[in-house]
Scaffold this active site. Sequence first.
Site, PDB file in Angstrom:
ATOM      1  N   HIS A 310       0.819  -1.310   0.173  1.00 60.37           N
ATOM      2  CA  HIS A 310      -0.004   0.220  -0.047  1.00 60.37           C
ATOM      3  C   HIS A 310       0.907   1.445   0.162  1.00 60.37           C
ATOM      4  O   HIS A 310       2.083   1.202   0.524  1.00 60.37           O
ATOM      5  CB  HIS A 310      -0.951   0.119   1.203  1.00 60.37           C
ATOM      6  N   ASP A 368      -7.927  -5.376   0.087  1.00 61.89           N
ATOM      7  CA  ASP A 368      -8.326  -6.098  -1.063  1.00 61.89           C
ATOM      8  C   ASP A 368      -8.137  -7.437  -0.896  1.00 61.89           C
ATOM      9  O   ASP A 368      -8.608  -8.312  -1.706  1.00 61.89           O
ATOM     10  CB  ASP A 368      -7.769  -5.542  -2.481  1.00 61.89           C
TER      11      ASP A 368
HETATM   12  C1  SDX Z   1      -6.439   0.148  -2.707  1.00 65.48           C
HETATM   13  O1  SDX Z   1      -4.346   4.536  -2.050  1.00 65.48           O
HETATM   14  C2  SDX Z   1      -5.456   4.277  -1.155  1.00 65.48           C
HETATM   15  O2  SDX Z   1      -5.753   4.505  -0.104  1.00 65.48           O
HETATM   16  C3  SDX Z   1      -5.987   2.891  -2.136  1.00 65.48           C
HETATM   17  C4  SDX Z   1      -6.988   2.179  -1.391  1.00 65.48           C
HETATM   18  C5  SDX Z   1      -8.247   2.766  -0.923  1.00 65.48           C
HETATM   19  O3  SDX Z   1      -8.937   2.467   0.055  1.00 65.48           O
HETATM   20  O4  SDX Z   1      -8.610   3.696  -1.613  1.00 65.48           O
HETATM   21  O5  SDX Z   1      -6.260   1.587  -0.190  1.00 65.48           O
HETATM   22  C6  SDX Z   1      -7.412   0.947  -2.123  1.00 65.48           C
HETATM   23  O6  SDX Z   1      -5.846   0.586  -3.901  1.00 65.48           O
HETATM   24  C7  SDX Z   1      -5.463  -0.738  -2.101  1.00 65.48           C
HETATM   25  C8  SDX Z   1      -4.120  -1.388  -2.940  1.00 65.48           C
HETATM   26  C9  SDX Z   1      -4.696  -2.198  -3.616  1.00 65.48           C
HETATM   27  N1  SDX Z   1      -3.576  -2.663  -4.756  1.00 65.48           N
HETATM   28  C10 SDX Z   1      -3.087  -3.877  -4.759  1.00 65.48           C
HETATM   29  O7  SDX Z   1      -3.010  -4.701  -3.876  1.00 65.48           O
HETATM   30  C11 SDX Z   1      -2.221  -4.154  -5.862  1.00 65.48           C
HETATM   31  C12 SDX Z   1      -0.788  -4.872  -5.700  1.00 65.48           C
HETATM   32  N2  SDX Z   1      -0.063  -3.576  -4.854  1.00 65.48           N
HETATM   33  C13 SDX Z   1       0.996  -2.986  -5.544  1.00 65.48           C
HETATM   34  O8  SDX Z   1       0.565  -2.932  -6.913  1.00 65.48           O
HETATM   35  C14 SDX Z   1       1.583  -1.774  -4.805  1.00 65.48           C
HETATM   36  O9  SDX Z   1       1.649  -2.231  -3.222  1.00 65.48           O
HETATM   37  C15 SDX Z   1       0.560  -0.465  -4.729  1.00 65.48           C
HETATM   38  C16 SDX Z   1       0.192  -0.089  -5.841  1.00 65.48           C
HETATM   39  C17 SDX Z   1      -0.619  -0.697  -3.777  1.00 65.48           C
HETATM   40  C18 SDX Z   1       1.447   0.555  -3.971  1.00 65.48           C
HETATM   41  O10 SDX Z   1       2.518   0.970  -4.895  1.00 65.48           O
HETATM   42  P1  SDX Z   1       3.477   2.180  -4.419  1.00 65.48           P
HETATM   43  O11 SDX Z   1       3.204   2.697  -3.116  1.00 65.48           O
HETATM   44  O12 SDX Z   1       3.946   2.835  -5.490  1.00 65.48           O
HETATM   45  O13 SDX Z   1       4.823   1.082  -3.986  1.00 65.48           O
HETATM   46  P2  SDX Z   1       5.960   0.524  -4.877  1.00 65.48           P
HETATM   47  O14 SDX Z   1       5.405  -0.067  -6.157  1.00 65.48           O
HETATM   48  O15 SDX Z   1       6.706   1.760  -4.888  1.00 65.48           O
HETATM   49  O16 SDX Z   1       6.366  -0.683  -3.916  1.00 65.48           O
HETATM   50  C19 SDX Z   1       7.712  -0.382  -3.085  1.00 65.48           C
HETATM   51  C20 SDX Z   1       8.247  -1.802  -3.603  1.00 65.48           C
HETATM   52  C21 SDX Z   1       8.787  -2.191  -4.906  1.00 65.48           C
HETATM   53  O17 SDX Z   1      10.083  -2.833  -4.894  1.00 65.48           O
HETATM   54  P3  SDX Z   1      11.551  -2.082  -5.019  1.00 65.48           P
HETATM   55  O18 SDX Z   1      11.426  -1.260  -6.074  1.00 65.48           O
HETATM   56  O19 SDX Z   1      11.532  -1.295  -3.585  1.00 65.48           O
HETATM   57  O20 SDX Z   1      12.600  -3.318  -4.936  1.00 65.48           O
HETATM   58  O21 SDX Z   1       7.277  -2.834  -2.858  1.00 65.48           O
HETATM   59  C22 SDX Z   1       7.335  -3.882  -4.095  1.00 65.48           C
HETATM   60  C23 SDX Z   1       7.686  -2.966  -5.466  1.00 65.48           C
HETATM   61  O22 SDX Z   1       7.959  -3.603  -6.559  1.00 65.48           O
HETATM   62  N3  SDX Z   1       5.868  -4.111  -4.291  1.00 65.48           N
HETATM   63  C24 SDX Z   1       5.505  -5.392  -4.384  1.00 65.48           C
HETATM   64  C25 SDX Z   1       4.120  -5.064  -4.235  1.00 65.48           C
HETATM   65  N4  SDX Z   1       3.803  -3.827  -3.940  1.00 65.48           N
HETATM   66  C26 SDX Z   1       4.885  -3.241  -3.995  1.00 65.48           C
HETATM   67  N5  SDX Z   1       6.290  -6.494  -4.631  1.00 65.48           N
HETATM   68  C27 SDX Z   1       5.344  -7.494  -4.854  1.00 65.48           C
HETATM   69  N6  SDX Z   1       4.027  -7.685  -4.727  1.00 65.48           N
HETATM   70  C28 SDX Z   1       3.164  -6.336  -4.345  1.00 65.48           C
HETATM   71  N7  SDX Z   1       1.970  -6.397  -4.158  1.00 65.48           N
END
Ligand code: SDX
Length: 434
Positions: A310, A368
């Site tokens: 998140h 989710d």
């Molecule tokens: C919602 O914003 C809100 O409040 C949203 C929400 C709401 O109520 O409105 O809470 C609802 O959207 C919840 C989130 C649902 N999405 C998912 O579950 C999809 C999977 N999650 C990811 O796509 C991701 O975690 C996000 C999009 C939720 C957050 O993305 P960020 O903050 O841009 O995080 P990031 O991509 O910068 O991640 C940081 C690191 C990265 O690795 P490094 O570059 O540091 O090596 O964590 C990794 C990412 O690759 N990472 C994951 C991951 N999520 C982040 N690796 C594997 N699986 C994951 N799910």
Amino acid sequence: MEKQRKVILSFSDRDREPIEFPILSGTTGPDVIDIRSLHGKSGMFTYDPGYLSTASCTSQITYIDGEAGVLLYRGYPIEQLAKQCDFLEVCYLLLNGELPNATQKTKFDDTIKRHSMVHDQLASFFKGFRRDAHPMAVMVGVVGALSAFYHEAMDISDASHREVSAYRLIAKVPTIVAMCYKYNIGQPFMYPRNALNYVENFFHMMFATPAGDYKLNPVLVRALDRILILHADHEQNASTSTVRLAGSSGANPFACLSAGIACLWGPAHGGANEACLNMLGQIGDVSRIGEYIKRAKDKDDPFRLMGFGHRVYKNYDPRAKLMRETCHEVLNELGLQNDRLFKLALALEKVALEDEYFTSRKLYPNVDFYSGIVQRALGIPVSMFTAIFALARTVGWIAQWNEMISDPEYRIGRPRQLYNGAVKRDVVPISQRK
Ligand code: SDX
């Protein structure tokens, strides 16, 4: 009188004078640096793609402490609201800032009931869609089309018009979501029944048919009511920011919510619950968890663990804990304790939370992760999960939109950019181009 705290921006190039910016504090949470004068004083912009360090507005609606895993709606902890209130109570709270007393609640419930039918012409819009259209594609179109039905109350500067638009959206979106489902499965639309409460009505419109009686299960009704509470608002998330930006141009609330629905559809946002359930189906068995954990960690593999991570929560999403509890309740009520996907989700969560890749990046289950399993157990098809999320978030979107439009200082949102394209050059006649 407390001294105004400030930040002084000094430049390494000597000929530029330092610039001072005031530090502003809210009632709780991080302070902000008020940089509104930056461009005027320096000719420069800040650079913050994804807005990781940017506060786009002031708000009194929802507070999140991502490090502590805290979520408050108008100051009330989500854990207390989810256990002690129903969804319409929370809608009243988000819209008005205070929980309703008994009289106010009764009046609010009745008001919402009286707006739950849609104009019969609206049903015609559905006929233009294929039966197998994704419900979110239909929602984007039909909710936006509500703009065409209420010309008499579309002056957004009039508080009473904003209020009735809020009621109409909270009341009609469940009816439209149920119509999406009925259209998809080829059954007739079911009209709302005023004898039922908000969530009972939604179950009725989704699963009853004109051919016979439909028996409500109070445990399932309570579970969905809680799911709606958990999804009602969440500060300046992507879809709420979309609604605010669309609203900042003066667009009507129905069109703004259509934009919010479009944004929520994305798998990185509200589409994650559908994607998470599909992911669990793809993993299939506990024995394959390791393979998918490995893929989630592989930078060359686009696969991510849906329902994990998140932007704000760097601790357990408090909603995920409540959703997991609700999952247990519903599966026990339905005798599905051994539900394969739920057991797989529990095992996946355990493995991920013991893995350094996830713990070091503070990637925890989000709202989710379990919501898809609960909704599937409630009989809601996977394709409808994000539409249910949109149903719940309608009140958050409209409360945030109303807060912005009610602020006399609001202005059209217009971010700038760091341009790294071609600098000025002259057009060469086509006959001379290589
Ligand atoms: C919602 O914003 C809100 O409040 C949203 C929400 C709401 O109520 O409105 O809470 C609802 O959207 C919840 C989130 C649902 N999405 C998912 O579950 C999809 C999977 N999650 C990811 O796509 C991701 O975690 C996000 C999009 C939720 C957050 O993305 P960020 O903050 O841009 O995080 P990031 O991509 O910068 O991640 C940081 C690191 C990265 O690795 P490094 O570059 O540091 O090596 O964590 C990794 C990412 O690759 N990472 C994951 C991951 N999520 C982040 N690796 C594997 N699986 C994951 N799910």
